[in-house]
Write a protein that holds these residues in place. Structure first.
Motif, PDB file in Angstrom:
ATOM      1  N   GLY A 128       0.838  -1.196   0.000  1.00 61.63           N
ATOM      2  CA  GLY A 128       0.000   0.000   0.000  1.00 61.63           C
ATOM      3  C   GLY A 128       0.868   1.239   0.000  1.00 61.63           C
ATOM      4  O   GLY A 128       1.745   1.419  -0.856  1.00 61.63           O
ATOM      5  N   ASN A 129       0.659   2.098   0.982  1.00 59.44           N
ATOM      6  CA  ASN A 129       1.428   3.346   1.053  1.00 59.44           C
ATOM      7  C   ASN A 129       2.563   3.271   2.075  1.00 59.44           C
ATOM      8  O   ASN A 129       3.022   4.297   2.578  1.00 59.44           O
ATOM      9  N   ARG A 130       3.024   2.054   2.366  1.00 59.37           N
ATOM     10  CA  ARG A 130       4.119   1.874   3.308  1.00 59.37           C
ATOM     11  C   ARG A 130       5.225   1.019   2.700  1.00 59.37           C
ATOM     12  O   ARG A 130       4.991   0.197   1.807  1.00 59.37           O
ATOM     13  N   CYS A 163      11.754   2.801  -3.368  1.00 64.49           N
ATOM     14  CA  CYS A 163      10.502   2.420  -2.721  1.00 64.49           C
ATOM     15  C   CYS A 163       9.278   2.995  -3.430  1.00 64.49           C
ATOM     16  O   CYS A 163       8.143   2.775  -2.996  1.00 64.49           O
ATOM     17  N   GLY A 164       9.480   3.742  -4.493  1.00 67.24           N
ATOM     18  CA  GLY A 164       8.362   4.298  -5.243  1.00 67.24           C
ATOM     19  C   GLY A 164       7.790   5.566  -4.664  1.00 67.24           C
ATOM     20  O   GLY A 164       6.671   5.974  -5.028  1.00 67.24           O
ATOM     21  N   ALA A 165       8.525   6.228  -3.797  1.00 71.48           N
ATOM     22  CA  ALA A 165       8.076   7.521  -3.281  1.00 71.48           C
ATOM     23  C   ALA A 165       8.214   8.578  -4.370  1.00 71.48           C
ATOM     24  O   ALA A 165       9.101   8.493  -5.233  1.00 71.48           O
ATOM     25  N   GLU A 166       7.361   9.571  -4.344  1.00 71.57           N
ATOM     26  CA  GLU A 166       7.436  10.637  -5.337  1.00 71.57           C
ATOM     27  C   GLU A 166       8.621  11.547  -5.035  1.00 71.57           C
ATOM     28  O   GLU A 166       8.931  11.821  -3.870  1.00 71.57           O
ATOM     29  N   TYR A 167       9.263  12.022  -6.101  1.00 73.71           N
ATOM     30  CA  TYR A 167      10.403  12.913  -5.915  1.00 73.71           C
ATOM     31  C   TYR A 167      10.532  13.850  -7.109  1.00 73.71           C
ATOM     32  O   TYR A 167       9.898  13.658  -8.150  1.00 73.71           O
ATOM     33  N   GLU A 168      11.379  14.844  -6.945  1.00 69.77           N
ATOM     34  CA  GLU A 168      11.693  15.794  -8.006  1.00 69.77           C
ATOM     35  C   GLU A 168      13.182  15.694  -8.326  1.00 69.77           C
ATOM     36  O   GLU A 168      13.993  15.297  -7.481  1.00 69.77           O
ATOM     37  N   PHE A 169      13.530  16.079  -9.542  1.00 70.67           N
ATOM     38  CA  PHE A 169      14.935  16.118  -9.942  1.00 70.67           C
ATOM     39  C   PHE A 169      15.143  17.310 -10.853  1.00 70.67           C
ATOM     40  O   PHE A 169      14.374  17.540 -11.794  1.00 70.67           O
ATOM     41  N   GLY A 170      16.193  18.071 -10.592  1.00 70.09           N
ATOM     42  CA  GLY A 170      16.526  19.203 -11.452  1.00 70.09           C
ATOM     43  C   GLY A 170      15.701  20.440 -11.164  1.00 70.09           C
ATOM     44  O   GLY A 170      14.705  20.405 -10.460  1.00 70.09           O
ATOM     45  N   ARG A 171      16.128  21.535 -11.753  1.00 69.17           N
ATOM     46  CA  ARG A 171      15.448  22.799 -11.520  1.00 69.17           C
ATOM     47  C   ARG A 171      14.401  23.042 -12.600  1.00 69.17           C
ATOM     48  O   ARG A 171      14.507  22.501 -13.714  1.00 69.17           O
ATOM     49  N   PRO A 172      13.388  23.851 -12.317  1.00 64.21           N
ATOM     50  CA  PRO A 172      12.441  24.234 -13.374  1.00 64.21           C
ATOM     51  C   PRO A 172      13.199  24.949 -14.490  1.00 64.21           C
ATOM     52  O   PRO A 172      14.169  25.655 -14.246  1.00 64.21           O
ATOM     53  N   GLY A 173      12.772  24.744 -15.691  1.00 58.36           N
ATOM     54  CA  GLY A 173      13.470  25.360 -16.824  1.00 58.36           C
ATOM     55  C   GLY A 173      14.278  24.320 -17.553  1.00 58.36           C
ATOM     56  O   GLY A 173      13.734  23.469 -18.256  1.00 58.36           O
ATOM     57  N   CYS A 381       8.577  14.462   5.457  1.00 60.90           N
ATOM     58  CA  CYS A 381       7.622  13.367   5.282  1.00 60.90           C
ATOM     59  C   CYS A 381       7.230  13.195   3.826  1.00 60.90           C
ATOM     60  O   CYS A 381       6.823  14.155   3.169  1.00 60.90           O
ATOM     61  N   SER A 382       7.298  11.980   3.334  1.00 64.05           N
ATOM     62  CA  SER A 382       6.881  11.677   1.971  1.00 64.05           C
ATOM     63  C   SER A 382       5.384  11.913   1.803  1.00 64.05           C
ATOM     64  O   SER A 382       4.592  11.632   2.705  1.00 64.05           O
ATOM     65  N   CYS A 383       5.011  12.382   0.622  1.00 63.06           N
ATOM     66  CA  CYS A 383       3.594  12.638   0.346  1.00 63.06           C
ATOM     67  C   CYS A 383       2.827  11.369   0.009  1.00 63.06           C
ATOM     68  O   CYS A 383       1.590  11.377   0.019  1.00 63.06           O
ATOM     69  N   ASN A 384       3.548  10.275  -0.289  1.00 60.62           N
ATOM     70  CA  ASN A 384       2.825   9.054  -0.665  1.00 60.62           C
ATOM     71  C   ASN A 384       3.363   7.772  -0.025  1.00 60.62           C
ATOM     72  O   ASN A 384       2.935   6.684  -0.383  1.00 60.62           O
ATOM     73  N   THR A 385       4.299   7.908   0.921  1.00 57.12           N
ATOM     74  CA  THR A 385       4.860   6.741   1.604  1.00 57.12           C
ATOM     75  C   THR A 385       4.954   7.090   3.087  1.00 57.12           C
ATOM     76  O   THR A 385       5.873   7.788   3.509  1.00 57.12           O
ATOM     77  N   GLU A 386       3.998   6.590   3.882  1.00 58.50           N
ATOM     78  CA  GLU A 386       3.813   7.156   5.223  1.00 58.50           C
ATOM     79  C   GLU A 386       4.906   6.799   6.218  1.00 58.50           C
ATOM     80  O   GLU A 386       5.057   7.497   7.224  1.00 58.50           O
ATOM     81  N   ASN A 387       5.675   5.738   5.990  1.00 54.13           N
ATOM     82  CA  ASN A 387       6.753   5.431   6.938  1.00 54.13           C
ATOM     83  C   ASN A 387       8.134   5.761   6.369  1.00 54.13           C
ATOM     84  O   ASN A 387       9.148   5.193   6.769  1.00 54.13           O
ATOM     85  N   LEU A 388       8.171   6.708   5.431  1.00 60.74           N
ATOM     86  CA  LEU A 388       9.436   7.185   4.865  1.00 60.74           C
ATOM     87  C   LEU A 388       9.616   8.672   5.151  1.00 60.74           C
ATOM     88  O   LEU A 388       8.705   9.472   4.929  1.00 60.74           O
ATOM     89  N   GLN A 389      10.810   9.012   5.622  1.00 59.02           N
ATOM     90  CA  GLN A 389      11.242  10.403   5.713  1.00 59.02           C
ATOM     91  C   GLN A 389      12.544  10.552   4.922  1.00 59.02           C
ATOM     92  O   GLN A 389      13.223   9.570   4.633  1.00 59.02           O
ATOM     93  N   ALA A 390      12.872  11.784   4.610  1.00 53.89           N
ATOM     94  CA  ALA A 390      14.165  12.095   4.005  1.00 53.89           C
ATOM     95  C   ALA A 390      14.788  13.234   4.788  1.00 53.89           C
ATOM     96  O   ALA A 390      14.105  14.168   5.208  1.00 53.89           O
ATOM     97  N   ALA A 391      16.086  13.148   4.993  1.00 56.45           N
ATOM     98  CA  ALA A 391      16.817  14.202   5.710  1.00 56.45           C
ATOM     99  C   ALA A 391      18.103  14.499   4.962  1.00 56.45           C
ATOM    100  O   ALA A 391      18.545  13.728   4.104  1.00 56.45           O
ATOM    101  N   GLY A 392      18.712  15.634   5.284  1.00 55.42           N
ATOM    102  CA  GLY A 392      19.912  16.036   4.561  1.00 55.42           C
ATOM    103  C   GLY A 392      19.551  16.656   3.228  1.00 55.42           C
ATOM    104  O   GLY A 392      18.522  17.301   3.088  1.00 55.42           O
ATOM    105  N   ARG A 393      20.380  16.421   2.215  1.00 51.51           N
ATOM    106  CA  ARG A 393      20.180  17.132   0.950  1.00 51.51           C
ATOM    107  C   ARG A 393      19.168  16.484   0.019  1.00 51.51           C
ATOM    108  O   ARG A 393      19.052  16.894  -1.133  1.00 51.51           O
ATOM    109  N   CYS A 394      18.408  15.494   0.497  1.00 51.76           N
ATOM    110  CA  CYS A 394      17.330  14.969  -0.339  1.00 51.76           C
ATOM    111  C   CYS A 394      15.970  15.190   0.313  1.00 51.76           C
ATOM    112  O   CYS A 394      14.993  14.536  -0.045  1.00 51.76           O
TER     113      CYS A 394
END
Length: 451
Positions: A128-130, A163-173, A381-394
């Motif tokens: 599911g979302n975990r 884990c399939g969590a949503e993420y971004e890469f790169g700058r707009p433009g 806190c991940s927007c779609n994976t409830e037991n995932l966090q990210a810290a530092g530069r991600c």
């Protein structure tokens, strides 16, 4: 170890991972820290990144804004002879990278954190979302670990993707990320090299201006930043300022960029030997990790933006502080007529961002004098994976905001917050995003963190 279910699994043993694991272990949680190299510290140690930044306000009389696990480790490092005394006026804190590996390891042992070196997370199973479990690769084996909560402290967002969590890469433009960097040590030189320092700078400036070396300023041979390797006695110097553009997710690009940066280091040594006889028998010590400044960024419940940095936003769910500026190293990798990417850049080179998306280039870069910004729990806190966090530069931030939150002290502060939040999640049996924020903030403050 593999049959044990942990309260928390931390992937990545840099500053964020160390602080995350230490904070959770200090509160009695069972913690596993997974690190792909053979030691702790990440870019701080294995990448030779120099001064620790982000812990003090930018003012004539700076204030400390990051304490907690960051200060705790630095005090231990100072006691061991590997760093100066921690205080507000220290400026960039230079340290012994080899000693830091040992001190960090000892600190985690004190709070019963299990560490697996030479281990990489290679996949994650969702339910599911975990995250249900994470598959590792180590010494030819593929063990599977389970935990109630996971924190991605890899810097590159590797678990986020796996884990399939949503993420971004790169700058707009143009979609690019900041250039890579390389720091090396020159060792075995005579201490009297300093009398030739200006001549070396002049020669390197000509090399930079004519693009024969990929450095963004000429004062790259700097003895005052080399705490380890005998640097305090000037028989070694730390050499930084080397950079190249690459997509850190692409092994071929990353490999080619690292080769070019090593070639730049060799060219710098050649210039030094030509100008100063003190370098006749010097050699180069290379780091085991390239300086990746930006890669995948978690898509969290809140995305920190450039306005939050320059307006020094204070969030009601703040769990960490920091102070640094929007320090974007040219994503095109240019060095000959480019220092940093900002509204004042007038490069003669082609640049899609400047030519097609000038409105996306930051004009204001720094927080107000003597101010700091905060990091909300939602940005961990991940927007779609409830037991995932990210810290530092991600963590969850725009490309521009990551340029201000990626430095060591802020990585440590966000790692600590994520670790404590995971403990509260386990105790309350709620996802991190739903735990009691006031109790979390009180806990952080009582244990020395500034929020």
């Amino acid at each position: 170890m593999m049959n044990k279910k942990y309260d928390l699994a931390v992937i990545g043993g840099g500053w964020a991972g160390i602080a995350c694991a230490a904070a959770a272990g200090r509160r009695g949680a069972s913690v596993l820290l997974i690190e792909r190299s053979n030691s702790l510290g990440g870019l701080a140690t294995n990448g030779f990144i120099g001064g620790m930044l982000g812990y003090q306000t930018m003012s004539k009389t700076p204030r400390v804004v990051v304490r907690g696990e960051f200060e705790r480790l630095l005090k231990k490092l100072h006691a061991a002879g590997g760093a100066p005394l921690f205080h507000a006026k220290a400026g960039p804190i230079h340290f012994d990278p080899e000693l830091m590996k040992i001190v960090a390891e000892d600190m985690l042992a004190e709070v019963n954190v299990d560490i697996m070196y030479n281990t990489t997370a290679i996949g994650a199973k969702r339910n599911g979302n975990r995250i249900e479990n994470v598959e590792l690769y180590t010494t030819g084996e593929r063990p599977v670990i389970t935990a109630q909560n996971y924190v991605d402290c890899t810097g590159n967002g590797e678990l986020i993707e796996q884990c399939g969590a949503e993420y971004e890469f790169g700058r707009p433009g143009d979609g690019l990320v900041q250039a890579l960097g390389l720091v090396v040590y020159f060792t075995g030189l005579s201490p009297d090299w300093v009398k030739d320092a200006q001549a070396i700078r002049d020669a390197l400036e000509e090399e930079r201006r004519t693009a024969r070396i990929g450095i963004y300023h000429a004062n790259v041979v700097a003895p005052e930043t080399a705490w380890g390797y005998g640097g305090m006695s000037s028989c070694a110097v730390r050499v930084g300022g080397i950079r190249e553009a690459a997509d850190p997710r692409n092994a071929r690009e990353l490999s080619a960029a690292q080769s070019r940066m090593r070639q730049s280091a060799q060219r710098i040594m050649q210039v030094c030997r030509k100008v100063s006889p003190a370098f006749a028998h010097a050699t180069i010590v290379y780091p085991s990790q390239p300086g990746i400044r930006e890669a995948r960024r978690l898509k969290g419940l809140y995305v920190i933006n450039e306005s939050d940095i320059v307006k020094a936003t204070k969030f009601p769910d703040s769990v960490a502080r920091g102070c640094y500026w929007i320090d974007i190293h040219c994503p095109m990798g240019y060095s000959d007529d480019v220092f940093l990417c900002n509204g004042e850049c007038q490069t003669r080179h082609s640049c899609r961002q400047r030519e097609e998306f000038p409105q996306l280039i930051s004009a204001q870069l720094t927080p107000p004098e003597d101010e700091y910004f905060t990091i909300p729990l939602r940005a961990l806190c991940s927007c779609n994976t409830e037991n995932l966090q990210a810290a530092g530069r991600c963590l969850s931030a725009t490309s521009g905001a990551i340029a201000a939150t990626r430095v060591m002290a802020i990585c440590a502060a966000t790692g600590e917050a994520a670790g404590v939040a995971a403990v509260h999640s386990s105790r309350e049996q709620y996802p991190v995003s739903q735990i009691g924020i006031s109790k979390l903030q009180e806990d952080l403050q009582q244990n020395g963190a500034l929020i």
